[in-house]
Scaffold this motif. Structure first.
Motif, PDB file in Angstrom:
ATOM      1  N   HIS A 177      39.373 -26.515 -43.204  1.00  0.00           N
ATOM      2  CA  HIS A 177      40.364 -27.592 -43.162  1.00  0.00           C
ATOM      3  C   HIS A 177      40.391 -28.228 -41.784  1.00  0.00           C
ATOM      4  O   HIS A 177      40.482 -29.441 -41.647  1.00  0.00           O
ATOM      5  CB  HIS A 177      41.752 -27.069 -43.513  1.00  0.00           C
ATOM      6  CG  HIS A 177      41.842 -26.543 -44.908  1.00  0.00           C
ATOM      7  ND1 HIS A 177      41.901 -27.363 -46.006  1.00  0.00           N
ATOM      8  CD2 HIS A 177      41.865 -25.276 -45.389  1.00  0.00           C
ATOM      9  CE1 HIS A 177      41.964 -26.633 -47.099  1.00  0.00           C
ATOM     10  NE2 HIS A 177      41.943 -25.362 -46.759  1.00  0.00           N
ATOM     11  N   ALA A 178      40.302 -27.416 -40.750  1.00  0.00           N
ATOM     12  CA  ALA A 178      40.336 -27.928 -39.379  1.00  0.00           C
ATOM     13  C   ALA A 178      39.090 -28.754 -39.072  1.00  0.00           C
ATOM     14  O   ALA A 178      39.177 -29.777 -38.401  1.00  0.00           O
ATOM     15  CB  ALA A 178      40.471 -26.775 -38.385  1.00  0.00           C
ATOM     16  N   VAL A 179      37.939 -28.319 -39.561  1.00  0.00           N
ATOM     17  CA  VAL A 179      36.691 -29.055 -39.320  1.00  0.00           C
ATOM     18  C   VAL A 179      36.779 -30.442 -39.953  1.00  0.00           C
ATOM     19  O   VAL A 179      36.513 -31.453 -39.303  1.00  0.00           O
ATOM     20  CB  VAL A 179      35.470 -28.280 -39.878  1.00  0.00           C
ATOM     21  CG1 VAL A 179      34.217 -29.152 -39.847  1.00  0.00           C
ATOM     22  CG2 VAL A 179      35.249 -27.006 -39.098  1.00  0.00           C
ATOM     23  N   ARG A 180      37.171 -30.499 -41.215  1.00  0.00           N
ATOM     24  CA  ARG A 180      37.262 -31.800 -41.898  1.00  0.00           C
ATOM     25  C   ARG A 180      38.331 -32.671 -41.262  1.00  0.00           C
ATOM     26  O   ARG A 180      38.174 -33.880 -41.138  1.00  0.00           O
ATOM     27  CB  ARG A 180      37.511 -31.603 -43.384  1.00  0.00           C
ATOM     28  CG  ARG A 180      36.287 -31.030 -44.096  1.00  0.00           C
ATOM     29  CD  ARG A 180      36.561 -30.820 -45.558  1.00  0.00           C
ATOM     30  NE  ARG A 180      36.770 -32.071 -46.247  1.00  0.00           N
ATOM     31  CZ  ARG A 180      35.814 -32.833 -46.772  1.00  0.00           C
ATOM     32  NH1 ARG A 180      34.570 -32.446 -46.672  1.00  0.00           N
ATOM     33  NH2 ARG A 180      36.107 -33.946 -47.404  1.00  0.00           N
ATOM     34  N   GLY A 181      39.432 -32.072 -40.844  1.00  0.00           N
ATOM     35  CA  GLY A 181      40.484 -32.828 -40.180  1.00  0.00           C
ATOM     36  C   GLY A 181      40.004 -33.422 -38.865  1.00  0.00           C
ATOM     37  O   GLY A 181      40.319 -34.567 -38.535  1.00  0.00           O
ATOM     38  N   GLU A 182      39.233 -32.646 -38.112  1.00  0.00           N
ATOM     39  CA  GLU A 182      38.694 -33.132 -36.834  1.00  0.00           C
ATOM     40  C   GLU A 182      37.704 -34.272 -37.056  1.00  0.00           C
ATOM     41  O   GLU A 182      37.733 -35.284 -36.358  1.00  0.00           O
ATOM     42  CB  GLU A 182      38.028 -31.974 -36.088  1.00  0.00           C
ATOM     43  CG  GLU A 182      37.561 -32.326 -34.702  1.00  0.00           C
ATOM     44  CD  GLU A 182      38.687 -32.619 -33.728  1.00  0.00           C
ATOM     45  OE1 GLU A 182      38.421 -33.290 -32.717  1.00  0.00           O
ATOM     46  OE2 GLU A 182      39.829 -32.200 -33.964  1.00  0.00           O
ATOM     47  N   ILE A 183      36.831 -34.125 -38.047  1.00  0.00           N
ATOM     48  CA  ILE A 183      35.885 -35.200 -38.373  1.00  0.00           C
ATOM     49  C   ILE A 183      36.644 -36.446 -38.814  1.00  0.00           C
ATOM     50  O   ILE A 183      36.325 -37.563 -38.398  1.00  0.00           O
ATOM     51  CB  ILE A 183      34.889 -34.751 -39.461  1.00  0.00           C
ATOM     52  CG1 ILE A 183      33.970 -33.665 -38.928  1.00  0.00           C
ATOM     53  CG2 ILE A 183      34.069 -35.934 -39.974  1.00  0.00           C
ATOM     54  CD1 ILE A 183      33.115 -32.998 -39.993  1.00  0.00           C
ATOM     55  N   ASP A 184      37.658 -36.259 -39.634  1.00  0.00           N
ATOM     56  CA  ASP A 184      38.459 -37.381 -40.123  1.00  0.00           C
ATOM     57  C   ASP A 184      39.132 -38.107 -38.962  1.00  0.00           C
ATOM     58  O   ASP A 184      39.140 -39.338 -38.910  1.00  0.00           O
ATOM     59  CB  ASP A 184      39.508 -36.868 -41.109  1.00  0.00           C
ATOM     60  CG  ASP A 184      40.297 -37.979 -41.748  1.00  0.00           C
ATOM     61  OD1 ASP A 184      39.698 -39.028 -42.075  1.00  0.00           O
ATOM     62  OD2 ASP A 184      41.503 -37.814 -41.927  1.00  0.00           O
ATOM     63  N   GLN A 185      39.681 -37.355 -38.018  1.00  0.00           N
ATOM     64  CA  GLN A 185      40.348 -37.982 -36.866  1.00  0.00           C
ATOM     65  C   GLN A 185      39.342 -38.730 -36.000  1.00  0.00           C
ATOM     66  O   GLN A 185      39.615 -39.837 -35.538  1.00  0.00           O
ATOM     67  CB  GLN A 185      41.081 -36.926 -36.036  1.00  0.00           C
ATOM     68  CG  GLN A 185      41.876 -37.524 -34.891  1.00  0.00           C
ATOM     69  CD  GLN A 185      42.920 -38.520 -35.364  1.00  0.00           C
ATOM     70  OE1 GLN A 185      43.702 -38.231 -36.254  1.00  0.00           O
ATOM     71  NE2 GLN A 185      42.927 -39.699 -34.784  1.00  0.00           N
ATOM     72  N   LEU A 186      38.167 -38.148 -35.785  1.00  0.00           N
ATOM     73  CA  LEU A 186      37.128 -38.839 -35.011  1.00  0.00           C
ATOM     74  C   LEU A 186      36.697 -40.123 -35.698  1.00  0.00           C
ATOM     75  O   LEU A 186      36.457 -41.140 -35.044  1.00  0.00           O
ATOM     76  CB  LEU A 186      35.925 -37.915 -34.797  1.00  0.00           C
ATOM     77  CG  LEU A 186      36.121 -36.795 -33.788  1.00  0.00           C
ATOM     78  CD1 LEU A 186      34.950 -35.818 -33.852  1.00  0.00           C
ATOM     79  CD2 LEU A 186      36.276 -37.357 -32.387  1.00  0.00           C
ATOM     80  N   HIS A 187      36.589 -40.089 -37.029  1.00  0.00           N
ATOM     81  CA  HIS A 187      36.226 -41.287 -37.789  1.00  0.00           C
ATOM     82  C   HIS A 187      37.276 -42.377 -37.599  1.00  0.00           C
ATOM     83  O   HIS A 187      36.953 -43.535 -37.330  1.00  0.00           O
ATOM     84  CB  HIS A 187      36.070 -40.926 -39.269  1.00  0.00           C
ATOM     85  CG  HIS A 187      35.716 -42.084 -40.131  1.00  0.00           C
ATOM     86  ND1 HIS A 187      36.622 -42.670 -40.982  1.00  0.00           N
ATOM     87  CD2 HIS A 187      34.565 -42.775 -40.274  1.00  0.00           C
ATOM     88  CE1 HIS A 187      36.036 -43.675 -41.605  1.00  0.00           C
ATOM     89  NE2 HIS A 187      34.789 -43.753 -41.207  1.00  0.00           N
TER      90      HIS A 187
END
Length: 106
Positions: A15-25
């Motif tokens: 969840h944290a990995v996808r959240g971090e990618i989403d925020q960077l996007h």
């Protein structure tokens, strides 16, 4: 957490990995919008050469945002399970982004 060779910590939680990618996007898209606005201002008069360089940066930022979007789809899914189809994830992502844009506009 896992430490990479560069010394940065990677979250083990999917969840944290996808959240971090989403925020960077989201950050990359916002930076591309701001950079485009600056390029539009700089395109006139003595700053036209700088405007062209800034406009080139917009292209790079947009491509980075697209790469992050692709990374979002290859990361483990948050709630769809590991066997989720990319089309299902993309549809979910597009609905999510549309909701975020709608919230900002309101």
């Amino acid at each position: 957490m896992t430490i990479t060779t560069a010394g940065t910590a990677l979250p083990v939680d999917h969840h944290a990995v996808r959240g971090e990618i989403d925020q960077l996007h989201a950050d990359a898209l916002e930076l591309a919008r701001r950079t485009k606005a600056l390029a539009t201002v700089l395109d006139h008069g003595d700053y036209s050469a700088a405007g062209g360089r800034v406009r080139a940066a917009v292209t790079h930022l947009w491509r980075a945002a697209e790469d992050l979007h692709g990374a979002f789809h290859t990361a483990p899914p948050r709630c769809a399970g590991p066997d989720a189809a990319v089309s299902q994830l993309c549809g979910r992502r597009m609905r999510y982004l549309a909701a975020r844009v709608g919230q900002r506009a309101a």
